[in-house]
Design a protein around this motif. Structure first.
Motif, PDB file in Angstrom:
ATOM      1  N   GLY A  82      -2.041 106.053  54.220  1.00 10.87           N
ATOM      2  CA  GLY A  82      -2.168 104.697  53.701  1.00 10.87           C
ATOM      3  C   GLY A  82      -1.490 103.641  54.534  1.00 10.87           C
ATOM      4  O   GLY A  82      -1.627 102.453  54.255  1.00 10.87           O
ATOM      5  N   LYS A  83      -0.741 104.046  55.569  1.00 10.68           N
ATOM      6  CA  LYS A  83      -0.035 103.091  56.424  1.00 10.68           C
ATOM      7  C   LYS A  83      -0.816 102.870  57.729  1.00 10.68           C
ATOM      8  O   LYS A  83      -1.513 103.761  58.214  1.00 10.68           O
ATOM      9  CB  LYS A  83       1.375 103.581  56.761  1.00 10.68           C
ATOM     10  N   VAL A  84      -0.660 101.665  58.314  1.00 12.10           N
ATOM     11  CA  VAL A  84      -1.389 101.316  59.534  1.00 12.10           C
ATOM     12  C   VAL A  84      -0.821 102.098  60.724  1.00 12.10           C
ATOM     13  O   VAL A  84       0.388 102.116  60.944  1.00 12.10           O
ATOM     14  CB  VAL A  84      -1.310  99.803  59.802  1.00 12.10           C
ATOM     15  N   VAL A  85      -1.721 102.716  61.474  1.00 11.94           N
ATOM     16  CA  VAL A  85      -1.347 103.517  62.639  1.00 11.94           C
ATOM     17  C   VAL A  85      -1.413 102.683  63.919  1.00 11.94           C
ATOM     18  O   VAL A  85      -0.531 102.744  64.770  1.00 11.94           O
ATOM     19  CB  VAL A  85      -2.267 104.752  62.760  1.00 11.94           C
ATOM     20  N   SER A  86      -2.476 101.900  64.056  1.00 12.55           N
ATOM     21  CA  SER A  86      -2.653 101.077  65.257  1.00 12.55           C
ATOM     22  C   SER A  86      -3.448  99.831  64.897  1.00 12.55           C
ATOM     23  O   SER A  86      -4.056  99.759  63.817  1.00 12.55           O
ATOM     24  CB  SER A  86      -3.369 101.865  66.365  1.00 12.55           C
ATOM     25  N   GLN A  87      -3.430  98.853  65.818  1.00 15.04           N
ATOM     26  CA  GLN A  87      -4.137  97.604  65.582  1.00 15.04           C
ATOM     27  C   GLN A  87      -4.696  97.072  66.888  1.00 15.04           C
ATOM     28  O   GLN A  87      -4.184  97.364  67.965  1.00 15.04           O
ATOM     29  CB  GLN A  87      -3.202  96.565  64.962  1.00 15.04           C
ATOM     30  N   ASN A  88      -5.749  96.296  66.788  1.00 17.44           N
ATOM     31  CA  ASN A  88      -6.378  95.666  67.943  1.00 17.44           C
ATOM     32  C   ASN A  88      -6.928  94.298  67.532  1.00 17.44           C
ATOM     33  O   ASN A  88      -7.771  94.239  66.643  1.00 17.44           O
ATOM     34  CB  ASN A  88      -7.520  96.528  68.479  1.00 17.44           C
ATOM     35  N   PRO A  89      -6.366  93.206  68.114  1.00 15.64           N
ATOM     36  CA  PRO A  89      -5.384  93.091  69.207  1.00 15.64           C
ATOM     37  C   PRO A  89      -3.983  93.561  68.794  1.00 15.64           C
ATOM     38  O   PRO A  89      -3.670  93.625  67.614  1.00 15.64           O
ATOM     39  CB  PRO A  89      -5.381  91.598  69.516  1.00 15.64           C
ATOM     40  N   LYS A  90      -3.165  93.851  69.794  1.00 18.03           N
ATOM     41  CA  LYS A  90      -1.818  94.338  69.550  1.00 18.03           C
ATOM     42  C   LYS A  90      -0.906  93.222  69.051  1.00 18.03           C
ATOM     43  O   LYS A  90      -1.228  92.040  69.135  1.00 18.03           O
ATOM     44  CB  LYS A  90      -1.242  94.954  70.827  1.00 18.03           C
ATOM     45  N   ALA A  91       0.255  93.617  68.546  1.00 19.52           N
ATOM     46  CA  ALA A  91       1.218  92.658  67.978  1.00 19.52           C
ATOM     47  C   ALA A  91       1.819  91.779  69.065  1.00 19.52           C
ATOM     48  O   ALA A  91       1.926  92.171  70.232  1.00 19.52           O
ATOM     49  CB  ALA A  91       2.317  93.404  67.234  1.00 19.52           C
ATOM     50  N   ASP A  92       2.191  90.549  68.659  1.00 16.85           N
ATOM     51  CA  ASP A  92       2.964  89.586  69.458  1.00 16.85           C
ATOM     52  C   ASP A  92       2.178  88.923  70.582  1.00 16.85           C
ATOM     53  O   ASP A  92       2.758  88.145  71.349  1.00 16.85           O
ATOM     54  CB  ASP A  92       4.225  90.239  70.055  1.00 16.85           C
ATOM     55  N   ILE A  93       0.875  89.193  70.704  1.00 11.01           N
ATOM     56  CA  ILE A  93       0.099  88.455  71.691  1.00 11.01           C
ATOM     57  C   ILE A  93      -0.549  87.263  70.998  1.00 11.01           C
ATOM     58  O   ILE A  93      -0.760  87.281  69.782  1.00 11.01           O
ATOM     59  CB  ILE A  93      -0.964  89.328  72.382  1.00 11.01           C
ATOM     60  N   GLU A  94      -0.840  86.216  71.744  1.00  6.77           N
ATOM     61  CA  GLU A  94      -1.449  85.016  71.166  1.00  6.77           C
ATOM     62  C   GLU A  94      -2.965  85.087  71.281  1.00  6.77           C
ATOM     63  O   GLU A  94      -3.502  85.404  72.352  1.00  6.77           O
ATOM     64  CB  GLU A  94      -0.930  83.762  71.878  1.00  6.77           C
ATOM     65  N   VAL A  95      -3.630  84.822  70.181  1.00  6.49           N
ATOM     66  CA  VAL A  95      -5.090  84.849  70.116  1.00  6.49           C
ATOM     67  C   VAL A  95      -5.569  83.594  69.403  1.00  6.49           C
ATOM     68  O   VAL A  95      -4.800  82.946  68.685  1.00  6.49           O
ATOM     69  CB  VAL A  95      -5.587  86.112  69.369  1.00  6.49           C
ATOM     70  N   PRO A  96      -6.850  83.221  69.570  1.00  2.00           N
ATOM     71  CA  PRO A  96      -7.354  82.041  68.861  1.00  2.00           C
ATOM     72  C   PRO A  96      -7.304  82.227  67.345  1.00  2.00           C
ATOM     73  O   PRO A  96      -7.473  83.335  66.827  1.00  2.00           O
ATOM     74  CB  PRO A  96      -8.805  81.930  69.355  1.00  2.00           C
ATOM     75  N   LYS A  97      -7.049  81.141  66.652  1.00  2.00           N
ATOM     76  CA  LYS A  97      -7.044  81.142  65.189  1.00  2.00           C
ATOM     77  C   LYS A  97      -8.379  81.664  64.676  1.00  2.00           C
ATOM     78  O   LYS A  97      -9.432  81.305  65.175  1.00  2.00           O
ATOM     79  CB  LYS A  97      -6.792  79.713  64.708  1.00  2.00           C
ATOM     80  N   GLY A  98      -8.335  82.555  63.639  1.00  2.00           N
ATOM     81  CA  GLY A  98      -9.553  83.108  63.068  1.00  2.00           C
ATOM     82  C   GLY A  98     -10.012  84.400  63.716  1.00  2.00           C
ATOM     83  O   GLY A  98     -11.059  84.945  63.345  1.00  2.00           O
ATOM     84  N   THR A  99      -9.247  84.929  64.688  1.00  2.13           N
ATOM     85  CA  THR A  99      -9.619  86.180  65.356  1.00  2.13           C
ATOM     86  C   THR A  99      -9.586  87.355  64.374  1.00  2.13           C
ATOM     87  O   THR A  99      -8.735  87.425  63.493  1.00  2.13           O
ATOM     88  CB  THR A  99      -8.670  86.453  66.535  1.00  2.13           C
ATOM     89  N   THR A 100     -10.534  88.298  64.537  1.00  2.00           N
ATOM     90  CA  THR A 100     -10.592  89.504  63.702  1.00  2.00           C
ATOM     91  C   THR A 100      -9.677  90.578  64.278  1.00  2.00           C
ATOM     92  O   THR A 100      -9.676  90.818  65.487  1.00  2.00           O
ATOM     93  CB  THR A 100     -12.033  90.033  63.626  1.00  2.00           C
ATOM     94  N   VAL A 101      -8.882  91.210  63.420  1.00  6.44           N
ATOM     95  CA  VAL A 101      -7.960  92.267  63.842  1.00  6.44           C
ATOM     96  C   VAL A 101      -8.395  93.575  63.171  1.00  6.44           C
ATOM     97  O   VAL A 101      -8.430  93.669  61.943  1.00  6.44           O
ATOM     98  CB  VAL A 101      -6.503  91.934  63.458  1.00  6.44           C
ATOM     99  N   ASP A 102      -8.758  94.569  63.984  1.00  2.49           N
ATOM    100  CA  ASP A 102      -9.150  95.892  63.474  1.00  2.49           C
ATOM    101  C   ASP A 102      -7.921  96.784  63.383  1.00  2.49           C
ATOM    102  O   ASP A 102      -6.990  96.662  64.194  1.00  2.49           O
ATOM    103  CB  ASP A 102     -10.185  96.540  64.401  1.00  2.49           C
ATOM    104  N   ILE A 103      -7.917  97.677  62.376  1.00  2.00           N
ATOM    105  CA  ILE A 103      -6.772  98.577  62.200  1.00  2.00           C
ATOM    106  C   ILE A 103      -7.239 100.012  62.000  1.00  2.00           C
ATOM    107  O   ILE A 103      -8.378 100.264  61.584  1.00  2.00           O
ATOM    108  CB  ILE A 103      -5.901  98.154  60.985  1.00  2.00           C
ATOM    109  N   GLU A 104      -6.356 100.941  62.337  1.00  2.00           N
ATOM    110  CA  GLU A 104      -6.537 102.357  61.999  1.00  2.00           C
ATOM    111  C   GLU A 104      -5.472 102.712  60.972  1.00  2.00           C
ATOM    112  O   GLU A 104      -4.304 102.357  61.135  1.00  2.00           O
ATOM    113  CB  GLU A 104      -6.399 103.245  63.235  1.00  2.00           C
ATOM    114  N   VAL A 105      -5.893 103.402  59.906  1.00  3.60           N
ATOM    115  CA  VAL A 105      -5.001 103.723  58.798  1.00  3.60           C
ATOM    116  C   VAL A 105      -4.813 105.237  58.734  1.00  3.60           C
ATOM    117  O   VAL A 105      -5.770 106.002  58.865  1.00  3.60           O
ATOM    118  CB  VAL A 105      -5.570 103.194  57.464  1.00  3.60           C
ATOM    119  N   SER A 106      -3.563 105.649  58.523  1.00  3.72           N
ATOM    120  CA  SER A 106      -3.243 107.075  58.504  1.00  3.72           C
ATOM    121  C   SER A 106      -3.789 107.761  57.244  1.00  3.72           C
ATOM    122  O   SER A 106      -3.732 107.212  56.144  1.00  3.72           O
ATOM    123  CB  SER A 106      -1.723 107.262  58.569  1.00  3.72           C
ATOM    124  N   LYS A 107      -4.326 108.979  57.464  1.00  2.00           N
ATOM    125  CA  LYS A 107      -4.691 109.863  56.357  1.00  2.00           C
ATOM    126  C   LYS A 107      -3.621 110.951  56.185  1.00  2.00           C
ATOM    127  O   LYS A 107      -3.844 111.912  55.446  1.00  2.00           O
ATOM    128  CB  LYS A 107      -6.044 110.513  56.619  1.00  2.00           C
TER     129      LYS A 107
END
Length: 633
Positions: free
Chosen positions: A454-479
């Motif tokens: 139930g916890k997030v394993v990874s994300q794209n884009p990665k944390a702490d980088i600057e992206v345009p407002k409204g950008t979609t962030v995909d995640i992988e969730v642990s099973k």
């Protein structure tokens, strides 16, 4: 020499023809060039190639153009354009024919008092304009003061200038030239308008004496002299310097900013009042344009006699009447003069500069005799950063020359920082993204040996980088951790596709056999492992699927040629659709250019075969038992 040979004759951005090297420093080289569009000589400051790879230097180079382009004053070198040509960053400036103050001091040693004050006054005038617009030069020195053949002085090189609101502190970077730096610059990098006044005081001292006030054998020693050293008396080296001039310089060189002149305007006024009196005339030796109140000459007996003569007193009523008449006539005359001058100004049509880079818009408006003003900056997702969003007056309006045109400039798309979602649950991650003006995209569930389910394993884009407002962030969730064993489900009676999904969900590997049977075609008749049995994850489960009571399956060998692509592997996928439904008969990575054959079995009068390379459909064939060839469509 090699650099000169490579640059001479080169045309930057198909416009600026490089003609001659004028000079250079550690950061940039200045070239004489010809603007082939406007037909004029210009100076081009070109960032050194080794510096162009450093983002910090490139950013500072761009700040020079952005800061100086906001200034328009006779005593400041004008900036015309800024650009980049195949990795070469450049600024196009006004070409000043003449010499630097450093060159002049090398020739003369020291300057006459009146000439030194004239140069200082013109520099102070330029600094007053810059300070009024919130810009501190930070590096006033003889090398950055240009003198034309007619004596006009221009300040150049705003390479370390920065727009500030009052005082700016830059603790990470102390910029400037040490012999001319103020005590606050040396100690903590703090700068204000008083910083430039101190540096100009050092330059004025050097013009009068022939050397700067402080000398030391090391940089540390020089810094300590600025911080603690006593400024030597100018008259000790040069007795002909008037005391008022020495006092002016000493005030500029006060250790504390509050003890210096409060502004460049006040310094300019003091310089004008300090020009020495010419012997025999009683007149100040001042350049044209400096207005200084002149005193009567001593020994003028007629004037003294007139002052001693008793004057006839005028009644109060007459005085008031005459004052009112003078004021009235003065206002009328001033109004008529101003109206006539206003009527003489020619009319021009406002050009359209919306969408153009700010510096280009500036040049277009100035060529029309208009005054460009950056009214505001704001984020805009449609207009590129640094380009004009809108203007007032609008394009096509007819106005008088000298009219201000207010420009709103884009800051580009608003950027936001991606929050760190690792270890957060999906709901918490969604809230964090919403608060950051970002959007939660796809959520893919994967096994992970350490992160709880139930916890997030990874994300794209990665944390702490600057992206345009409204950008979609995909995640992988642990099973949770990958299990080592699985329970075999019962798939008998299911369709082939249902059995495949059920076994893969149980982390098992299905293998299907097509056999004649009494059950309807496509129905699972039996399985190799007893339902409920615990087996290792990934165990192959053989599943018998009924062909029905009809004929045996058709068989065809299909040749497949993998395209030659510039990559290590190509994902090949073959999907078959027949009387039993749709199923994937092959999905694996193959080498580019590889050729192989695939044996395909299908049931029914015909089947459809789809071939994909990297998830892109490239071929569809129809298979029939009565003909050995396939019909492409």
């Amino acid at each position: 020499m090699r650099e000169r040979d490579e640059m001479i004759g080169r045309k930057l951005s198909n416009r600026y023809q490089i003609e001659e090297r004028l000079g250079g420093g550690g950061m940039a080289v200045v070239w004489r060039a010809f603007d082939t569009v406007l037909g004029r000589n210009v100076a081009v400051k070109l960032l050194r190639q080794e510096m162009a790879e450093d983002e910090e230097f490139v950013a500072r180079f761009r700040r020079e153009a952005q800061a100086a382009a906001r200034l328009s004053h006779p005593n400041i070198v004008a900036i015309y354009d800024v650009g980049e040509d195949y990795g070469l960053y450049y600024i196009v400036m006004e070409l000043v024919e003449g010499m630097t103050l450093r060159q002049k001091l090398k020739q003369a040693g020291r300057l006459p008092v009146a000439q030194a004050l004239d140069i200082a006054a013109q520099v102070a005038s330029g600094l007053h304009e810059a300070h009024a617009r919130g810009i501190i030069h930070r590096d006033i020195k003889p090398q950055n003061i240009l003198i034309t053949e007619t004596g006009l002085v221009k300040v150049t090189d705003f390479g370390i200038a920065r727009a500030v609101g009052g005082v700016s502190t830059t603790g990470d970077l102390v910029v400037g030239s040490l012999p001319y730096m103020s005590p606050e610059q040396v100690s903590n990098g703090e700068v204000s308008a008083a910083t430039d006044i101190y540096s100009l005081g050092v330059v004025l001292f050097e013009m009068l004496v022939g050397r700067p006030p402080f000398q030391a054998e090391s940089t540390v020693g020089m810094a300590m002299r600025h911080l603690e050293g006593e400024v030597p008396s100018i008259r000790q080296f040069r007795p002909d310097v008037p005391p008022a001039v020495e006092a002016l310089v000493m005030k500029c060189l006060a250790k504390k900013p509050v003890d210096r002149f409060s502004s460049a305007k006040d310094l300019l006024r003091a310089i004008k009042m300090s020009f020495p009196v010419q012997a025999g005339t009683g007149e100040q030796m001042k350049p044209d344009g400096l207005q200084i109140e002149e005193a009567p000459l001593e020994g003028d007996e007629d004037l003294a006699r007139k002052r001693r003569r008793p004057k006839r007193r005028m009644s109060l009523a007459v005085k008031i009447f005459l004052a009112a008449m003078v004021l009235f006539l003065g206002l009328v005359a001033a109004g008529i003069y101003a109206f006539n001058k206003w009527m003489e100004v020619p009319l021009v049509e406002v050009p359209n500069v919306e969408g153009k880079p700010f510096l280009e818009a500036q040049a277009i408006l100035m060529e029309k005799g208009l005054v460009p003003v950056m009214a505001a900056e704001r984020y805009d997702p449609q207009v590129p950063r640094g380009c004009v969003i809108n203007q007032a007056p609008e394009a096509g309006d007819t106005v008088k020359q000298g009219r201000e045109v207010r420009l709103v400039v884009s800051k580009g798309r608003e950027m936001v920082k991606v929050p760190d979602l690792i270890g957060k649950d999906v709901r918490e991650a969604s809230v964090m993204l919403e608060e950051s003006n970002l959007v939660l995209g796809n959520s893919v569930y994967v096994f992970h040996p350490a992160i709880p389910a139930g916890k997030v394993v990874s994300q794209n884009p990665k944390a702490d980088i600057e992206v345009p407002k409204g950008t979609t962030v995909d995640i992988e969730v642990s099973k949770g951790p990958m299990p080592t064993t699985a329970i075999v489900p019962n798939v008998v009676g299911m369709t082939r596709d249902q059995a495949k999904d059920e076994l893969e969900k149980a982390l098992l590997t299905p293998k299907f056999l097509l056999l004649p049977g009494e059950q309807p075609a496509g129905t699972v008749m039996s399985q190799s492992h007893v339902p409920g049995t615990e087996v290792p994850v990934g165990t192959e489960i053989i599943v018998a699927v009924s062909l029905g009571t009809g004929p045996a399956p058709n068989v065809r060998t299909i040749p497949i040629s993998v395209p030659k692509l510039d990559k290590d592997t190509v994902r090949v996928k073959v999907v078959l659709k027949d009387a039993q439904g749709e199923r994937t008969v092959l999905e694996q990575d193959r080498k580019p250019g590889e050729q192989f054959e695939l044996r395909v079995e299908w049931v029914g009068a015909e089947a459809q075969l789809n071939i994909y390379f990297d998830e892109k459909l490239v071929n569809t064939s129809t298979l029939r038992p009565e003909t050995p060839s396939s019909e492409g469509r």
